[in-house]
Scaffold this active site. Structure first.
Site, PDB file in Angstrom:
ATOM      1  N   HIS A 301      30.556   2.569  27.438  1.00 54.62           N
ATOM      2  CA  HIS A 301      31.230   2.135  28.887  1.00 54.62           C
ATOM      3  C   HIS A 301      31.673   3.651  29.281  1.00 54.62           C
ATOM      4  O   HIS A 301      31.909   4.468  28.692  1.00 54.62           O
ATOM      5  CB  HIS A 301      32.545   1.219  28.333  1.00 54.62           C
ATOM      6  CG  HIS A 301      33.219   0.662  29.627  1.00 54.62           C
ATOM      7  ND1 HIS A 301      34.181   1.442  30.143  1.00 54.62           N
ATOM      8  CD2 HIS A 301      33.251  -0.552  29.840  1.00 54.62           C
ATOM      9  CE1 HIS A 301      34.615   0.724  31.240  1.00 54.62           C
ATOM     10  NE2 HIS A 301      34.168  -0.411  31.147  1.00 54.62           N
ATOM     11  N   ASP A 378      35.079   2.664  19.645  1.00 56.32           N
ATOM     12  CA  ASP A 378      35.723   1.511  20.806  1.00 56.32           C
ATOM     13  C   ASP A 378      35.469   0.349  20.310  1.00 56.32           C
ATOM     14  O   ASP A 378      34.374  -0.113  20.385  1.00 56.32           O
ATOM     15  CB  ASP A 378      34.944   2.229  22.090  1.00 56.32           C
ATOM     16  CG  ASP A 378      35.194   1.349  23.288  1.00 56.32           C
ATOM     17  OD1 ASP A 378      36.103   0.333  23.121  1.00 56.32           O
ATOM     18  OD2 ASP A 378      34.344   1.444  24.219  1.00 56.32           O
ATOM     19  N   GLN A 381      34.806  -4.452  22.816  1.00 52.78           N
ATOM     20  CA  GLN A 381      33.825  -5.741  22.964  1.00 52.78           C
ATOM     21  C   GLN A 381      33.940  -6.213  21.376  1.00 52.78           C
ATOM     22  O   GLN A 381      32.809  -7.185  21.242  1.00 52.78           O
ATOM     23  CB  GLN A 381      32.763  -5.305  23.369  1.00 52.78           C
ATOM     24  CG  GLN A 381      32.737  -4.801  24.706  1.00 52.78           C
ATOM     25  CD  GLN A 381      33.003  -6.035  25.783  1.00 52.78           C
ATOM     26  OE1 GLN A 381      32.804  -7.285  25.411  1.00 52.78           O
ATOM     27  NE2 GLN A 381      33.647  -5.632  26.971  1.00 52.78           N
ATOM     28  N   LYS A 404      40.748  -8.643  26.018  1.00 54.15           N
ATOM     29  CA  LYS A 404      39.409  -9.085  25.494  1.00 54.15           C
ATOM     30  C   LYS A 404      39.578  -9.896  24.443  1.00 54.15           C
ATOM     31  O   LYS A 404      38.524 -10.551  24.066  1.00 54.15           O
ATOM     32  CB  LYS A 404      38.622  -7.975  25.059  1.00 54.15           C
ATOM     33  CG  LYS A 404      38.696  -6.710  26.062  1.00 54.15           C
ATOM     34  CD  LYS A 404      37.510  -6.960  27.319  1.00 54.15           C
ATOM     35  CE  LYS A 404      37.220  -5.652  28.168  1.00 54.15           C
ATOM     36  NZ  LYS A 404      36.446  -5.896  29.074  1.00 54.15           N
ATOM     37  N   CYS A 542      30.094  -1.009  34.426  1.00 58.81           N
ATOM     38  CA  CYS A 542      30.807   0.418  33.971  1.00 58.81           C
ATOM     39  C   CYS A 542      29.925   0.772  32.817  1.00 58.81           C
ATOM     40  O   CYS A 542      30.486   1.315  31.789  1.00 58.81           O
ATOM     41  CB  CYS A 542      32.258   0.149  33.793  1.00 58.81           C
ATOM     42  SG  CYS A 542      33.401  -0.441  35.270  1.00 58.81           S
TER      43      CYS A 542
END
Length: 584
Positions: A301, A378, A381, A404, A542
């Site tokens: 991202h 990260d 997700q 999320k 993004c």
């Protein structure tokens, strides 16, 4: 392969459906009861309702091309025809009625129910044995046979559950209890899913952008503002004590959710983006020197690209990128070639927001550590789809956003190893993060306070704690398994739409289904789906570098969450056939 996600994507070596996987999924998630009014489109089986209706021989390995398409003038029937065989979760919603009149001349009819599943049960877990015992006794129901939280076994049975569970019973379960899994009851927890868009029931397939919020989270936020609202720490009154307890209890819930070793490793921030910027502008600015190298991946991202680019430009650093193969999987052998003594930091995503690729996170972390680099993961997700264990990953930092994972917007988490956080200079100054201030110098608190300057987002941190409670009650492993089932179901249907190209076909994926449709701009597809009440994302997400790697500037991106159903997938596929055949 990732240790956190061991599923196949349901495709065999020839690109067709993996029969064994489909059979396992049908056995695991679709328990058909005798004499129940079960629709005849069996989720995950790949069996066309039309073929059964007309008595045709069929194979789940072969497309059914011999039957006329009842919906469209020139298309082939997919193995499960969206809108014609009603999926299990559809019959309790008004989507069925809406679809029945959505297109003049189109017939949506309910057929005779199956009496038995076409697949035989193999080995059963202890949970499944208990569930099957209840299913076998359903005709002679008595209250003593109930599973915990099940109020009425005489109602329809879908997926895991032996009946329509009591929402109140779920709410009364202890925080660490797993409620029985019933997707319709889960959907009922989300008030916004009762909205209508353009006259149609809302189908929310934009979960990679943000998840919807259950009533339990909404109620917790209201309760905070009605009964606990105060600034936290230090104040000598009751509401400050309540607010402080609620805030710090939320931190403990995050610690347990990530399996961090201490609450001091959990820093509340606005979201993943702020967490990455915090590391870049504190640890990175303090520790990296000209010529040092940072490794990221093609899957990132923009939030995990731009902060490192800015730091590299400011300090003369070298940014290197792990490539991907044609399925969107990271090439670990190429990653190994990038690693060298100058590598000081590796920062990568655990799940791609654009493709859904699940990366082999544990291996990537270990390889980075082998050359002395720090590693940031990260998890924006990942956290709503799979179990995360930061101690097992052994990453130095882990970041995610509350919105999320069914929590509020504006709240997120930076996990960092405690010693590392305490060695790092804070990136913002102000109240709460100090031990002592004189005009000559300031002495900072240890983590987490040293990174939480000023009044934080107290209420939404409490709301995030409530969201974690919600996920914990369902069970993150059940969520993972159910969403994988939906992903296989959707993938096999989408692959059969002429002119549709899936972008990202990794063997290990979370619930993202990016695609392009020949002859249509992605924004056109998104706009039509919106008219049908279906919310998806269309654009670059993004994540422009990875889309350009596949030769596209944008995709249509349906993305899944635990409250989605096969009916949602059927409605999506039905709408895409109408777009392709220009009958909308």
């Amino acid at each position: 392969m990732s240790t956190n996600h061991q599923h196949s994507n349901g495709v065999d070596s020839n690109g067709g459906p993996d029969v064994k996987i489909l059979e396992q999924l049908a056995n695991r998630f679709f328990k058909v009861l005798p004499n129940e009014d079960i629709p005849k489109s069996i989720a995950g089986s790949g069996i066309s309702p039309s073929a059964l209706e007309q008595g045709n021989a069929f194979s789940i390995n072969e497309p059914q091309t011999s039957l006329p398409d009842p919906h469209f003038v020139d298309g082939q029937i997919p193995k499960s025809v969206a809108g014609s065989g009603i999926s299990p979760s559809l019959k309790n919603t008004d989507t069925y009625a809406a679809n029945a009149h959505s297109q003049p001349g189109t017939q949506y009819t309910r057929q005779e129910p199956f009496v038995h599943s076409p697949f035989q049960f193999e080995t059963l877990s202890s949970y499944e044995v208990q569930l099957q015992q209840v299913l076998n006794n359903i005709s002679s129901y008595n209250p003593d046979a109930q599973l915990p939280g099940v109020s009425n076994l005489s109602e329809p049975v879908f997926y895991f559950l032996s009946g329509k569970q009591s929402i109140q019973a779920i709410k009364s379960l202890p925080a660490n209890a797993h409620a029985p899994f019933d997707v319709e009851s889960i959907k009922a927890d989300f008030p916004i899913l009762r909205e209508r868009v353009n006259g149609r029931p809302l189908i929310w397939l934009d979960n990679a952008a943000t998840t919807q919020k259950p009533k339990q989270v909404i109620d917790r936020l209201s309760y905070f503002y009605e009964h606990e609202n105060s600034n936290i720490h230090r104040a000598a009154h009751e509401l400050a004590a309540r607010a402080t307890d609620a805030y710090e209890n939320a931190r403990k819930k995050v610690q347990a959710f990530l399996n961090a070793s201490s609450v001091n490793e959990i820093v509340f921030v606005r979201g993943s983006t702020e967490a990455i910027n915090l590391v870049a502008q504190s640890w990175g600015d303090e520790n990296l020197r000209a010529g040092d190298e940072i490794i990221i991946s093609y899957l990132e991202h923009h939030a995990n690209i731009v902060p490192w680019q800015q730091l590299a430009a400011r300090k003369g650093l070298v940014l290197r990128v792990i490539p991907v193969d044609d399925d969107g999987q990271l090439l670990l052998d190429e990653y190994a070639k990038l690693l060298n003594p100058k590598t000081r930091l590796v920062s990568f995503t655990q799940v791609s927001n654009a493709l859904g690729t699940v990366t082999p996170a544990k291996e990537i972390v270990a390889m980075g550590h082998a050359v002395g680099a720090k590693v940031l993961v990260d998890g924006a997700q990942a956290v709503s789809h799979m179990r995360v264990n930061v101690q097992e990953l052994n990453c130095d930092w882990y970041v995610f956003s509350g919105h999320k994972v069914f929590g509020p917007t504006g709240i997120g988490v930076l996990y960092g190893k405690e010693a590392l956080l305490n060695e790092t200079q804070p990136w913002q100054g102000g109240g709460n993060m100090i031990k002592d201030v004189t005009f000559e110098k300031t002495v900072y608190q240890n983590s987490p306070a040293r990174f939480e300057a000023g009044t934080g987002n107290i209420a939404d941190a409490v709301g995030l704690g409530a969201a974690i409670d919600y996920v914990t009650k369902i069970g993150i492993d059940l969520i993972n398994e159910y969403e994988h089932y939906l992903l296989v179901y959707a993938t096999n249907l989408l692959k059969q739409i002429k002119g549709l190209r899936l972008i990202g076909t990794a063997a290990e994926k979370a619930g993202v289904l990016s695609f392009v449709l020949d002859g249509f701009k992605t924004e056109e597809v998104g706009a039509y789906l919106n008219k049908a009440g279906i919310a998806v994302r269309s654009g670059h997400h993004c994540a422009q570098p990875i889309l350009r790697r596949f030769g596209v500037e944008s995709t249509v991106r349906p993305s899944l969450a635990v409250y989605n159903t096969c009916a949602d997938i059927d409605a999506l596929v039905d709408a895409l056939y109408k777009i392709r055949n220009k009958v909308y």
